[in-house]
Design a protein around this motif. Structure first.
Motif, short mmCIF file in Angstrom:
data_model
loop_
_atom_site.label_atom_id
_atom_site.label_comp_id
_atom_site.label_asym_id
_atom_site.label_seq_id
_atom_site.Cartn_x
_atom_site.Cartn_y
_atom_site.Cartn_z
N ALA A 1 46.55 36.22 45.28
CA ALA A 1 46.21 36.83 43.99
C ALA A 1 44.70 36.94 43.92
N PHE A 2 44.23 37.92 43.17
CA PHE A 2 42.80 38.13 42.97
C PHE A 2 42.47 37.75 41.53
N LEU A 3 41.63 36.74 41.37
CA LEU A 3 41.34 36.18 40.05
C LEU A 3 39.93 36.52 39.61
N HIS A 4 39.80 36.88 38.34
CA HIS A 4 38.49 37.16 37.75
C HIS A 4 38.33 36.25 36.54
N PRO A 5 37.17 35.56 36.43
CA PRO A 5 37.05 34.54 35.38
C PRO A 5 36.72 35.07 33.99
N ASP A 6 35.97 36.15 33.89
CA ASP A 6 35.48 36.56 32.59
C ASP A 6 35.33 38.08 32.54
N PRO A 7 36.27 38.77 31.85
CA PRO A 7 37.42 38.20 31.15
C PRO A 7 38.47 37.70 32.14
N PRO A 8 39.23 36.66 31.74
CA PRO A 8 40.18 36.08 32.70
C PRO A 8 41.35 37.01 32.99
N LEU A 9 41.51 37.36 34.24
CA LEU A 9 42.65 38.17 34.64
C LEU A 9 43.04 37.82 36.06
N ALA A 10 44.29 38.11 36.38
CA ALA A 10 44.81 37.86 37.72
C ALA A 10 45.63 39.05 38.16
N LEU A 11 45.26 39.64 39.28
CA LEU A 11 46.09 40.64 39.93
C LEU A 11 47.07 39.86 40.79
N SER A 12 48.30 39.75 40.29
CA SER A 12 49.23 38.75 40.81
C SER A 12 50.17 39.29 41.88
N GLY A 13 50.04 40.54 42.25
CA GLY A 13 50.95 41.07 43.26
C GLY A 13 52.39 40.90 42.82
N ASP A 14 53.23 40.40 43.72
CA ASP A 14 54.65 40.22 43.41
C ASP A 14 54.99 38.76 43.20
N LEU A 15 54.04 37.97 42.69
CA LEU A 15 54.32 36.58 42.37
C LEU A 15 54.95 36.45 40.99
N LEU A 16 54.33 37.07 39.99
CA LEU A 16 54.77 36.91 38.61
C LEU A 16 54.80 38.27 37.92
N PHE A 17 55.90 38.53 37.22
CA PHE A 17 56.06 39.75 36.44
C PHE A 17 56.33 39.38 34.98
N ARG A 18 56.32 40.37 34.11
CA ARG A 18 56.72 40.11 32.74
C ARG A 18 58.22 39.78 32.73
#
Length: 207
Positions: free
Chosen positions: A131-148
């Motif tokens: 996953a690619f994480l950005h701290p501010d603003p906090p977001l995660a490009l989660s790929g196919d790990l977690l969906f809504r």
């Protein structure tokens, strides 16, 4: 940071174009390379790299034409390189056709920083899933790990359900306001998923 999403291909994969202080990057360009190029031109961005959360064919079907058009480096975790090299064949087994993704690729590693993101190795859906994480603003490009309302499949070759739930548990250490930008479906927040996603309930016992 600005994030643009295109839902592409027959499996409804989310391709992302992100603008960061270090330049623009494409994340998981799964299909429809021309639409992706048109979007980049429309918003005035020239991507500098392709970053892949993992190497399933529906996340990299546009890699070859985008590399050809823009001469971009491709970043991938080495544990997913076998999937990457067989992506064309894997697509054919599912009745789809993609151009063979080009080699070589540049390695992603746990803790690596690029384009303002920190790389987390979060296996389970595939061995080299990140996953690619950005701290501010906090977001995660989660790929196919977690969906809504759901999580990534763990019945595919190379998948590991125990590793997937460990990865989900680690993801839950992020702030609840973290935006989750998944590989399929609408975006969500980590807090919402922690409260409502049935797969996350009782996670500490399943992991």
């Amino acid at each position: 940071m600005r994030v643009y999403r295109l839902t592409v291909g027959p499996l409804g994969e989310n391709a992302y174009l992100v603008e960061t202080p270090e330049g623009a990057a494409l994340i998981d360009p799964g299909d429809e390379a021309q639409r992706i190029l048109d979007l980049a031109q429309e918003v005035g961005l020239t991507p500098k790299a392709i970053l892949l959360t993992h190497a399933h064919f529906d996340h990299l079907g546009a890699v070859a034409p985008l590399v050809e058009a823009l001469d971009l480096p491709v970043y991938l975790h080495p544990l997913d390189l076998p999937l990457y090299e067989r992506a064309e064949e894997a697509a054919a087994l599912w009745g789809f056709s993609i151009p063979k993704p080009p080699l070589p690729v540049k390695p992603l590693e746990e803790g690596m920083r690029l384009f303002g993101f920190t790389v987390w190795h979060l296996p389970g859906h595939s061995p080299g899933h990140v996953a690619f994480l950005h701290p501010d603003p906090p977001l995660a490009l989660s790929g196919d790990l977690l969906f809504r309302g759901s999580i990534g499949r763990y019945d595919l070759p190379g998948a590991d359900p125990k590793a997937l739930f460990r990865s989900l548990k680690r993801l839950l250490t992020l702030p609840p306001e973290t935006r989750i930008l998944p590989g399929h479906g609408p975006e969500t927040t980590l807090g919402l998923e922690a409260q409502t996603n049935p797969f996350l309930m009782g996670l500490e016992w399943e992991a």
